[in-house]
Design a protein around this motif. Structure first.
Motif, PDB file in Angstrom:
ATOM      1  N   ASP A 169       0.883  -1.609  -0.391  1.00 30.12           N
ATOM      2  CA  ASP A 169       0.473   0.518  -0.256  1.00 30.12           C
ATOM      3  C   ASP A 169       0.640   1.358   0.426  1.00 30.12           C
ATOM      4  OD1 ASP A 169      -3.269   0.483   1.094  1.00 30.12           O
ATOM      5  OD2 ASP A 169      -2.469   2.094   1.112  1.00 30.12           O
ATOM      6  N   MET A 170       0.678   2.015  -0.910  1.00 31.81           N
ATOM      7  CA  MET A 170       1.200   3.416  -0.269  1.00 31.81           C
ATOM      8  C   MET A 170       0.724   4.554   0.520  1.00 31.81           C
ATOM      9  SD  MET A 170      -0.518   5.516  -3.917  1.00 31.81           S
ATOM     10  CE  MET A 170      -2.186   6.539  -3.476  1.00 31.81           C
ATOM     11  N   ASN A 171      -0.168   4.130   0.793  1.00 32.83           N
ATOM     12  CA  ASN A 171      -0.565   5.104   2.281  1.00 32.83           C
ATOM     13  C   ASN A 171      -0.082   5.331   3.501  1.00 32.83           C
ATOM     14  OD1 ASN A 171      -2.913   6.237   3.895  1.00 32.83           O
ATOM     15  ND2 ASN A 171      -3.242   7.322   2.566  1.00 32.83           N
ATOM     16  N   LYS A 172       0.673   6.294   4.035  1.00 32.94           N
ATOM     17  CA  LYS A 172       1.480   5.569   5.078  1.00 32.94           C
ATOM     18  C   LYS A 172       0.332   5.788   6.110  1.00 32.94           C
ATOM     19  CE  LYS A 172       5.537   8.448   3.727  1.00 32.94           C
ATOM     20  NZ  LYS A 172       6.543   7.608   4.188  1.00 32.94           N
ATOM     21  N   ASP A 173      -0.808   6.180   6.560  1.00 32.62           N
ATOM     22  CA  ASP A 173      -1.702   6.049   7.084  1.00 32.62           C
ATOM     23  C   ASP A 173      -2.606   4.569   7.130  1.00 32.62           C
ATOM     24  OD1 ASP A 173      -1.609   8.355   8.767  1.00 32.62           O
ATOM     25  OD2 ASP A 173      -2.797   8.796   7.357  1.00 32.62           O
ATOM     26  N   MET A 174      -2.297   4.050   6.458  1.00 35.67           N
ATOM     27  CA  MET A 174      -2.683   2.387   6.290  1.00 35.67           C
ATOM     28  C   MET A 174      -2.172   1.510   6.696  1.00 35.67           C
ATOM     29  SD  MET A 174      -5.998   2.343   5.344  1.00 35.67           S
ATOM     30  CE  MET A 174      -7.751   3.161   4.350  1.00 35.67           C
ATOM     31  N   LEU A 175      -0.938   1.492   6.371  1.00 35.60           N
ATOM     32  CA  LEU A 175       0.052   0.952   6.509  1.00 35.60           C
ATOM     33  C   LEU A 175       0.019   0.832   8.563  1.00 35.60           C
ATOM     34  CD1 LEU A 175       2.350   1.549   3.846  1.00 35.60           C
ATOM     35  CD2 LEU A 175       1.542  -0.509   4.291  1.00 35.60           C
ATOM     36  N   ALA A 176       0.103   1.902   8.633  1.00 37.43           N
ATOM     37  CA  ALA A 176       0.370   2.722  10.456  1.00 37.43           C
ATOM     38  C   ALA A 176      -0.949   1.487  11.008  1.00 37.43           C
ATOM     39  CB  ALA A 176       0.233   4.330  10.464  1.00 37.43           C
ATOM     40  N   ARG A 177      -2.029   2.088  10.379  1.00 35.26           N
ATOM     41  CA  ARG A 177      -3.475   0.698  11.054  1.00 35.26           C
ATOM     42  C   ARG A 177      -2.952  -0.559  11.099  1.00 35.26           C
ATOM     43  NH1 ARG A 177      -9.270   2.801  11.304  1.00 35.26           N
ATOM     44  NH2 ARG A 177      -9.765   1.342  12.059  1.00 35.26           N
ATOM     45  N   ALA A 178      -2.509  -0.545   9.657  1.00 38.44           N
ATOM     46  CA  ALA A 178      -2.303  -2.297   9.280  1.00 38.44           C
ATOM     47  C   ALA A 178      -1.434  -2.829  10.322  1.00 38.44           C
ATOM     48  CB  ALA A 178      -1.881  -2.636   7.999  1.00 38.44           C
ATOM     49  N   HIS A 179       0.080  -2.165  10.816  1.00 40.00           N
ATOM     50  CA  HIS A 179       0.996  -3.054  11.757  1.00 40.00           C
ATOM     51  C   HIS A 179       0.736  -2.074  12.694  1.00 40.00           C
ATOM     52  CE1 HIS A 179       3.719  -1.422   8.049  1.00 40.00           C
ATOM     53  NE2 HIS A 179       4.580  -2.553   8.511  1.00 40.00           N
ATOM     54  N   GLU A 180      -0.049  -1.642  13.335  1.00 43.73           N
ATOM     55  CA  GLU A 180      -1.277  -1.877  14.857  1.00 43.73           C
ATOM     56  C   GLU A 180      -1.498  -3.666  15.085  1.00 43.73           C
ATOM     57  OE1 GLU A 180      -3.458   1.895  14.766  1.00 43.73           O
ATOM     58  OE2 GLU A 180      -1.450   3.254  14.695  1.00 43.73           O
ATOM     59  N   ASN A 181      -2.543  -2.908  13.293  1.00 38.61           N
ATOM     60  CA  ASN A 181      -3.124  -4.760  13.409  1.00 38.61           C
ATOM     61  C   ASN A 181      -1.992  -5.496  13.523  1.00 38.61           C
ATOM     62  OD1 ASN A 181      -5.671  -3.180  13.578  1.00 38.61           O
ATOM     63  ND2 ASN A 181      -6.206  -3.228  11.225  1.00 38.61           N
ATOM     64  N   LEU A 182      -1.479  -5.492  13.374  1.00 35.12           N
ATOM     65  CA  LEU A 182       0.129  -6.960  12.847  1.00 35.12           C
ATOM     66  C   LEU A 182      -0.135  -7.087  14.634  1.00 35.12           C
ATOM     67  CD1 LEU A 182       1.051  -9.038  11.088  1.00 35.12           C
ATOM     68  CD2 LEU A 182       2.661  -7.134  10.720  1.00 35.12           C
ATOM     69  N   ALA A 183       0.357  -6.241  14.964  1.00 32.43           N
ATOM     70  CA  ALA A 183       1.169  -6.233  16.639  1.00 32.43           C
ATOM     71  C   ALA A 183      -0.469  -6.710  17.716  1.00 32.43           C
ATOM     72  CB  ALA A 183       1.506  -4.958  17.151  1.00 32.43           C
ATOM     73  N   LYS A 184      -1.246  -6.009  17.194  1.00 27.91           N
ATOM     74  CA  LYS A 184      -2.776  -7.131  17.636  1.00 27.91           C
ATOM     75  C   LYS A 184      -2.696  -8.707  17.372  1.00 27.91           C
ATOM     76  CE  LYS A 184      -5.008  -2.581  18.186  1.00 27.91           C
ATOM     77  NZ  LYS A 184      -6.326  -2.468  17.598  1.00 27.91           N
ATOM     78  N   SER A 185      -1.907  -8.664  16.466  1.00 27.27           N
ATOM     79  CA  SER A 185      -2.636 -10.705  15.715  1.00 27.27           C
ATOM     80  C   SER A 185      -1.613 -11.600  16.559  1.00 27.27           C
ATOM     81  CB  SER A 185      -2.316 -10.643  14.067  1.00 27.27           C
ATOM     82  OG  SER A 185      -2.468 -12.087  13.870  1.00 27.27           O
ATOM     83  N   THR A 186      -2.310 -12.391  17.113  1.00 27.61           N
ATOM     84  CA  THR A 186      -2.126 -13.623  17.853  1.00 27.61           C
ATOM     85  C   THR A 186      -0.966 -14.568  16.549  1.00 27.61           C
ATOM     86  OG1 THR A 186      -4.146 -15.158  17.365  1.00 27.61           O
ATOM     87  CG2 THR A 186      -3.050 -13.597  19.789  1.00 27.61           C
ATOM     88  N   GLU A 187      -1.320 -14.590  15.036  1.00 29.26           N
ATOM     89  CA  GLU A 187      -0.699 -15.167  14.349  1.00 29.26           C
ATOM     90  C   GLU A 187       0.018 -14.515  12.841  1.00 29.26           C
ATOM     91  OE1 GLU A 187      -4.196 -19.153  13.916  1.00 29.26           O
ATOM     92  OE2 GLU A 187      -5.437 -16.649  14.318  1.00 29.26           O
ATOM     93  N   ALA A 188       1.038 -13.370  13.515  1.00 28.44           N
ATOM     94  CA  ALA A 188       1.050 -12.719  12.586  1.00 28.44           C
ATOM     95  C   ALA A 188       2.696 -13.136  11.538  1.00 28.44           C
ATOM     96  CB  ALA A 188       1.615 -11.435  13.327  1.00 28.44           C
TER      97      ALA A 188
END
Length: 330
Positions: free
Chosen positions: A96-115
């Motif tokens: 993705d090219m959008n920094k805000d989207m990527l920031a949210r994706a990485h936040e979600n990744l940090a919350k995931s137990t299967e990352a």
């Protein structure tokens, strides 16, 4: 609009959405396009932003151990679902090219137990910093139509480059059912809402063929695209004045912006959270946050489609449709 202007509009609008919260709307849209309740419950809840126009995973036929790349991955919705399908020995990569989207994706990744098998990278999907022949499958969900027309062939060339021989593409996208008038094509709101940039089935077939794909399938799913507006309006019907925060009522938007309306009544549905932001009431759209006056209507795809007085009267299904696109690299 030139390419630079298009990218700027897309960055601004989708950056706003990445910072918004709207779980009830997002869940309803995902279910309307074929995602199950079980799938939605299996991934971080903040990964789904209600931006889908189909379900590419339904035609991707992902298998254990495969590498899948999602072009325009946003907050990671399809990436998290794909990662489960390819398993621990596979890999799911979001681009993705959008920094805000990527920031949210990485936040979600940090919350995931299967990352362990998920990666997100920042890049334009017309120029992807990944090795040749790395992927078994490329997916995308309602993103390619946001790429400027001049850059669109490069997206398909990149798909072919990063795919292995016999690799496949599985795409959901909005395509035009008939020629859009210039007034629609030049409407920035319709562009960021995935309407004005819609290509044709002939375009996509040609792009795929020129990039070296075969077994091409481009099929209209005949899904109701008015679902975006209708769902948002249904939710906001619980509190009519809340529309001003989320862009569903033109009159209310004018009131919040200080235009034609007086702004009276807005305070009953919106509470100030700072000099440049407001928070929609929970009764309106499940607590959608809108950041900044210029980002009014950032709650969902529906809000992208309803910030202009002319748009309220458009039947989206007359002009565009949700299509599923599948092809195999030669």
């Amino acid at each position: 609009m030139d390419s630079k202007t298009i990218y700027q509009h897309v960055q601004e609008r989708y950056g706003s959405i990445a910072r918004a919260e709207n779980p009830e709307y997002s869940g309803a849209i995902a279910k309307a396009f074929g995602y199950s309740k079980e799938e939605l419950n299996s991934i971080p809840k903040d990964a789904n932003l209600g931006l889908s126009c189909g379900n590419p995973l339904a035609i991707a036929s992902l298998r254990q151990g495969e590498i899948v790349i999602d072009l325009g991955s946003g907050a990671g919705f399809d990436v998290f679902l794909a990662a489960k399908k390819v398993g621990p020995y596979g890999r799911a990569i979001g681009v993705d090219m959008n920094k805000d989207m990527l920031a949210r994706a990485h936040e979600n990744l940090a919350k995931s137990t299967e990352a362990e098998n998920i990666t997100f990278i920042e890049a334009h999907i017309a120029s992807i910093p990944l090795a040749d022949g790395i992927a078994d499958c490329v997916i995308s969900n309602c993103v390619i139509n946001l790429v400027p027309e001049a850059d669109r062939p490069a997206v398909f060339t990149e798909m072919a480059r990063i795919l292995k021989p016999n690799g496949r593409v599985a795409i959901s996208d909005i395509l035009a059912r008939k020629t859009l008038p210039l007034s629609m094509k030049e409407n920035a709101t319709l562009y960021t809402g995935c309407i004005a940039g819609a290509g044709t089935t002939e375009d996509y077939r040609r792009f795929l063929e020129d990039a070296g794909f075969s077994d091409i399938m481009v099929v209209d799913t005949e899904s109701d695209l008015n679902i975006y507006i209708n769902t948002a309006n249904l939710l906001q019907g619980r509190n009519e004045n809340a529309a001003g925060c989320c862009g569903q009522s033109n009159k209310s938007v004018d009131s919040v912006k200080g235009g034609e309306g007086t702004g009276e009544g807005v305070a009953s549905s919106c509470s100030e959270v700072g000099s440049k932001g407001q928070l929609c009431s929970d009764a309106a759209v499940s607590g959608a946050t809108v950041l900044g006056e210029d980002n009014l209507g950032a709650c969902s795809k529906a809000n992208l489609l309803n910030q202009d007085h002319e748009i309220a009267d458009i039947d989206l299904n007359e002009w565009v449709g949700s299509f599923k696109i599948f092809a195999v690299k030669l």
